[in-house]
Scaffold this active site. Sequence first.
Site, short mmCIF file in Angstrom:
data_model
loop_
_atom_site.label_atom_id
_atom_site.label_comp_id
_atom_site.label_asym_id
_atom_site.label_seq_id
_atom_site.Cartn_x
_atom_site.Cartn_y
_atom_site.Cartn_z
N SER A 1 51.43 -49.91 9.02
CA SER A 1 50.46 -50.48 8.80
C SER A 1 49.40 -48.87 9.61
O SER A 1 50.09 -48.22 9.69
CB SER A 1 50.46 -51.60 10.41
OG SER A 1 49.22 -51.45 10.69
N TYR B 1 54.99 -52.17 18.23
CA TYR B 1 54.55 -52.56 16.35
C TYR B 1 54.34 -50.92 16.06
O TYR B 1 54.57 -51.00 14.89
CB TYR B 1 52.90 -53.22 16.87
CG TYR B 1 52.47 -54.20 15.98
CD1 TYR B 1 52.71 -54.83 14.97
CD2 TYR B 1 51.37 -52.77 14.84
CE1 TYR B 1 52.32 -55.59 13.59
CE2 TYR B 1 51.07 -53.64 14.25
CZ TYR B 1 51.71 -54.32 12.76
OH TYR B 1 51.19 -54.46 11.61
N ILE C 1 42.19 -56.79 8.38
CA ILE C 1 43.33 -57.56 7.07
C ILE C 1 42.48 -59.16 7.56
O ILE C 1 43.23 -58.98 8.91
CB ILE C 1 43.99 -58.01 6.46
CG1 ILE C 1 44.33 -56.20 6.10
CG2 ILE C 1 44.12 -58.46 5.17
CD1 ILE C 1 43.47 -55.95 4.55
N LYS D 1 56.12 -49.62 13.21
CA LYS D 1 55.26 -49.78 11.46
C LYS D 1 55.56 -47.64 11.27
O LYS D 1 55.79 -47.46 10.33
CB LYS D 1 53.69 -49.69 11.00
CG LYS D 1 54.00 -51.20 11.92
CD LYS D 1 54.82 -52.30 10.70
CE LYS D 1 54.37 -53.90 10.78
NZ LYS D 1 54.75 -53.88 9.66
N VAL E 1 64.45 -62.56 8.45
CA VAL E 1 65.04 -61.09 8.66
C VAL E 1 65.53 -60.39 9.58
O VAL E 1 66.25 -59.19 9.26
CB VAL E 1 63.95 -59.72 8.23
CG1 VAL E 1 63.04 -60.95 6.64
CG2 VAL E 1 62.36 -60.40 9.09
N ALA F 1 55.10 -48.34 16.87
CA ALA F 1 56.61 -47.72 16.75
C ALA F 1 57.39 -47.83 15.63
O ALA F 1 58.14 -46.93 14.05
CB ALA F 1 57.79 -47.82 17.56
N ASN G 1 57.37 -57.35 3.67
CA ASN G 1 56.25 -57.53 4.42
C ASN G 1 55.82 -58.28 5.06
O ASN G 1 55.66 -57.98 6.25
CB ASN G 1 54.97 -58.74 3.55
CG ASN G 1 54.22 -59.17 3.98
OD1 ASN G 1 52.66 -58.66 3.79
ND2 ASN G 1 54.19 -60.52 4.33
#
Length: 259
Positions: A150, A163, A196, A167, A71, A165, A97
């Site tokens: 998240s 991470y 999770i 999300k 991606v 920033a 995702n």
Amino acid sequence: MSDFKELSRSVRGLTVLVTGAASGMGRATARVFAAEGANVAVTDVAEEGAETVAAEITKRGEIAKAWRLDVADRDEIIRVVDGVAAHFGGLDILVNNAGISVRVAIGDDGYDEAWTKALAVMLTAHPRLIRAALPHLRKSASPRIVNIASTEALGATALHSPYSAAKAGVTGLTRSLAVELGRDGITVNCICPGPIRTAITDRIPEEHKTLYAKRRTALGRYGDPEEVAHMTLSLCLPAASFLTGAVIPVDGGLMARNA
């Protein structure tokens, strides 16, 4: 008062593209959609993993095909999205995702590299995938986009700033595109999973997970990938046609709990 409208709660025959579908929440999402009769494009940078998930699905008599997709590669996004639409005769649902684990201190030498990679995979990829999918989604009777963010977008943990920033950017992107694409009938929603059980959290000792979940979540446990996948499915039902711009925590009550 208007007559009662029968709205479909079936994705049977619709085509969904799931990124990061070789494991964890992506794998669960691919399997849940396939079980409901959707045509599933299983995409992941881990080509062998994507093929394994597609094989699991087709073995049950359901419909899936695997594509390798990085991606962070703009050209590969265009090729794969167009390939999925050509193979299945259209594209109705996009589930962004794919993600990576990033843990780095602001003062570390590797911070700039971690920041660039985190945003490339978990934020910049989203509008690129959406732009590639738009011509196909505009032809769909039930076009849906679901972005997976998240709870790190809603609260933060030390050493996870790239991470968090990325999300947080996903939540803003979701709201903005919900407004922009609403006239086309395309809904854009966001899920913020909490703790999770995935390959990433498998690295955490079980006793630590148990203590954390009992201390921080209302339900007192970690969630399973399928529990996130079913929320994703719900947002993509044809009947979910008036829900857009939502940012939904699927976190066992993590964000609701003060103490």
